[in-house]
Design a protein around this motif. Structure first.
Motif, PDB file in Angstrom:
ATOM      1  N   ARG A  35      18.382  21.598   8.951  1.00  0.00           N
ATOM      2  CA  ARG A  35      17.003  21.551   9.437  1.00  0.00           C
ATOM      3  C   ARG A  35      16.977  21.339  10.941  1.00  0.00           C
ATOM      4  O   ARG A  35      16.208  21.977  11.652  1.00  0.00           O
ATOM      5  N   VAL A  36      17.835  20.410  11.404  1.00  0.00           N
ATOM      6  CA  VAL A  36      17.883  20.087  12.837  1.00  0.00           C
ATOM      7  C   VAL A  36      19.325  19.743  13.219  1.00  0.00           C
ATOM      8  O   VAL A  36      20.020  19.068  12.458  1.00  0.00           O
ATOM      9  N   ALA A  37      19.759  20.213  14.382  1.00  0.00           N
ATOM     10  CA  ALA A  37      21.090  19.876  14.913  1.00  0.00           C
ATOM     11  C   ALA A  37      20.942  18.998  16.143  1.00  0.00           C
ATOM     12  O   ALA A  37      20.037  19.201  16.962  1.00  0.00           O
ATOM     13  N   GLY A  38      21.820  18.012  16.278  1.00  0.00           N
ATOM     14  CA  GLY A  38      21.809  17.154  17.456  1.00  0.00           C
ATOM     15  C   GLY A  38      22.543  17.804  18.613  1.00  0.00           C
ATOM     16  O   GLY A  38      23.529  18.524  18.422  1.00  0.00           O
ATOM     17  N   PRO A  86      18.469  14.808   1.032  1.00  0.00           N
ATOM     18  CA  PRO A  86      18.389  14.869   2.497  1.00  0.00           C
ATOM     19  C   PRO A  86      19.447  13.954   3.112  1.00  0.00           C
ATOM     20  O   PRO A  86      19.526  12.771   2.772  1.00  0.00           O
ATOM     21  N   VAL A  87      20.264  14.493   4.003  1.00  0.00           N
ATOM     22  CA  VAL A  87      21.353  13.725   4.606  1.00  0.00           C
ATOM     23  C   VAL A  87      21.426  14.005   6.098  1.00  0.00           C
ATOM     24  O   VAL A  87      20.864  14.975   6.604  1.00  0.00           O
ATOM     25  N   GLU A 109      14.345   6.686   4.417  1.00  0.00           N
ATOM     26  CA  GLU A 109      13.068   7.312   4.108  1.00  0.00           C
ATOM     27  C   GLU A 109      12.120   7.379   5.295  1.00  0.00           C
ATOM     28  O   GLU A 109      11.232   8.226   5.346  1.00  0.00           O
ATOM     29  N   ASN A 110      12.293   6.476   6.258  1.00  0.00           N
ATOM     30  CA  ASN A 110      11.360   6.444   7.385  1.00  0.00           C
ATOM     31  C   ASN A 110      11.797   7.323   8.555  1.00  0.00           C
ATOM     32  O   ASN A 110      11.201   7.278   9.624  1.00  0.00           O
ATOM     33  N   LEU A 111      12.822   8.169   8.349  1.00  0.00           N
ATOM     34  CA  LEU A 111      13.272   9.066   9.409  1.00  0.00           C
ATOM     35  C   LEU A 111      12.852  10.496   9.131  1.00  0.00           C
ATOM     36  O   LEU A 111      12.877  10.959   7.994  1.00  0.00           O
ATOM     37  N   THR A 112      12.499  11.226  10.191  1.00  0.00           N
ATOM     38  CA  THR A 112      12.303  12.661  10.093  1.00  0.00           C
ATOM     39  C   THR A 112      13.654  13.350  10.305  1.00  0.00           C
ATOM     40  O   THR A 112      14.608  12.738  10.810  1.00  0.00           O
ATOM     41  N   PHE A 113      13.740  14.625   9.960  1.00  0.00           N
ATOM     42  CA  PHE A 113      14.976  15.368  10.205  1.00  0.00           C
ATOM     43  C   PHE A 113      15.281  15.424  11.696  1.00  0.00           C
ATOM     44  O   PHE A 113      16.449  15.331  12.107  1.00  0.00           O
ATOM     45  N   GLU A 114      14.254  15.570  12.527  1.00  0.00           N
ATOM     46  CA  GLU A 114      14.473  15.624  13.975  1.00  0.00           C
ATOM     47  C   GLU A 114      15.092  14.321  14.474  1.00  0.00           C
ATOM     48  O   GLU A 114      16.029  14.337  15.282  1.00  0.00           O
ATOM     49  N   GLU A 115      14.569  13.204  14.017  1.00  0.00           N
ATOM     50  CA  GLU A 115      15.124  11.918  14.440  1.00  0.00           C
ATOM     51  C   GLU A 115      16.542  11.739  13.918  1.00  0.00           C
ATOM     52  O   GLU A 115      17.453  11.342  14.655  1.00  0.00           O
ATOM     53  N   ALA A 116      16.752  12.034  12.640  1.00  0.00           N
ATOM     54  CA  ALA A 116      18.044  11.791  12.001  1.00  0.00           C
ATOM     55  C   ALA A 116      19.173  12.565  12.657  1.00  0.00           C
ATOM     56  O   ALA A 116      20.294  12.064  12.790  1.00  0.00           O
ATOM     57  N   ALA A 117      18.901  13.789  13.099  1.00  0.00           N
ATOM     58  CA  ALA A 117      19.947  14.616  13.708  1.00  0.00           C
ATOM     59  C   ALA A 117      20.484  14.011  14.992  1.00  0.00           C
ATOM     60  O   ALA A 117      21.593  14.327  15.421  1.00  0.00           O
TER      61      ALA A 117
END
Length: 297
Positions: A35-38, A86-87, A109-117
């Protein structure tokens, strides 16, 4: 699938968005629909060929090592995760629609994919260099270049451990550092004196590679109390250059704990589409960031 790659070393213009075969999870790995790459400095350092002498890669090569997404393939021997989970984690060639991860954790649970990446590499790096520099609760840590992703993580982890932090950053990021619990000052002429006015320095981290190693040694009184992740010439002055990844699964588990306890939050400064990976590299290389940059797939 679409992925970003490069066939020669050079500037951001060597990056290409291409059609490529989908990777598959091997033993002990998972594949995710990214979904998102860092975006990390090591991404453009590798693209420029800075590590060819120590860690050579074959060309053409993909780009990226951090990502967040949804599991869609589980390798042999992998337990505790299944398709649809979701990982976020660390792998290879993550600027792509699909990527294989070798280390991962379930997303809080409180993270979006953008934040998590934006978490995997910066948290692992922050934990590693805090350990390597040997700073303890009650001591003071100086962080040069403190407003980026690694700096944001270092400041919050240090605060959670009872370590006082002095951070240097540009004028626009002074309030940001203070919000993360640091004593803040600007870099530039007279910065060493400004740091001294804020207190004694027990250890120091160089996160920006801005040519301040000698000053950090002066402030700590000992090159063994300084660690750099950005200045390849640091070892010539007796300072440790930390470039070897540590225990990523353990770091991800600690990140989840810190995030879940409300002790760690790294903001996303800017998101880019996959086709604009070159722009992400240009901005990352320019520095002066506040938090993380990510690529939305």
């Amino acid at each position: 699938m679409k992925r970003v790659s490069f066939a020669e070393f050079g500037g951001p213009d060597v990056l290409r968005l291409e059609d490529a075969e989908e990777p598959h999870a091997g033993p002990g790995q998972i594949r995710i629909a990214v979904r998102v790459a860092g975006v990390n400095p090591i991404d453009w350092r590798i693209r420029e060929g800075q590590f060819q002498k120590t860690r050579p890669i074959a060309l053409p090569a993909g780009v990226g090592q951090d990502a967040a997404g949804v599991v869609d393939e589980v390798g042999e021997g992998v337990e505790g995760v299944e398709a649809g989970d979701p990982v976020f984690g660390r792998g290879s060639d993550t600027y792509a629609e699909f990527a294989v991860l070798s280390a991962w954790a379930r997303m809080p649970e409180n993270l979006t994919f953008e934040e998590a990446a934006g978490y995997p590499s910066v948290v692992e790096t922050a934990l590693r260099i805090i350990r390597q520099v040997g700073v303890q609760s009650g001591q003071t840590l100086l962080v040069s270049g403190a407003s980026g992703g690694v700096g944001s993580a270092v400041l919050q982890i240090a605060r959670d451990r009872g370590i006082k932090v002095i951070g240097t950053a540009g004028a626009a990021n002074q309030d940001y550092l203070r919000c993360l619990g640091a004593l803040a000052t600007t870099y530039g002429e007279g910065w060493v004196e400004r740091v001294r006015e804020l207190g004694r320095v027990d250890a120091a981290l160089d996160l920006a590679g801005s040519g301040v190693i000698r000053e950090l040694i002066e402030l700590t009184g000992d090159p063994q109390k300084v660690v750099s992740i950005a200045d390849l010439g640091a070892p010539q002055l007796g300072v440790r250059f930390s470039g070897v990844t540590g225990n990523v699964p353990q770091a991800l588990a600690e990140a989840v704990d810190l995030i879940s306890r409300g002790k760690l939050h790294i903001p996303v400064e800017k998101s880019y589409p996959l086709a604009e990976a070159a722009a992400a590299h240009i901005d990352s290389r320019a520095g002066h960031s506040r938090g993380r940059r990510v690529i939305v797939v």
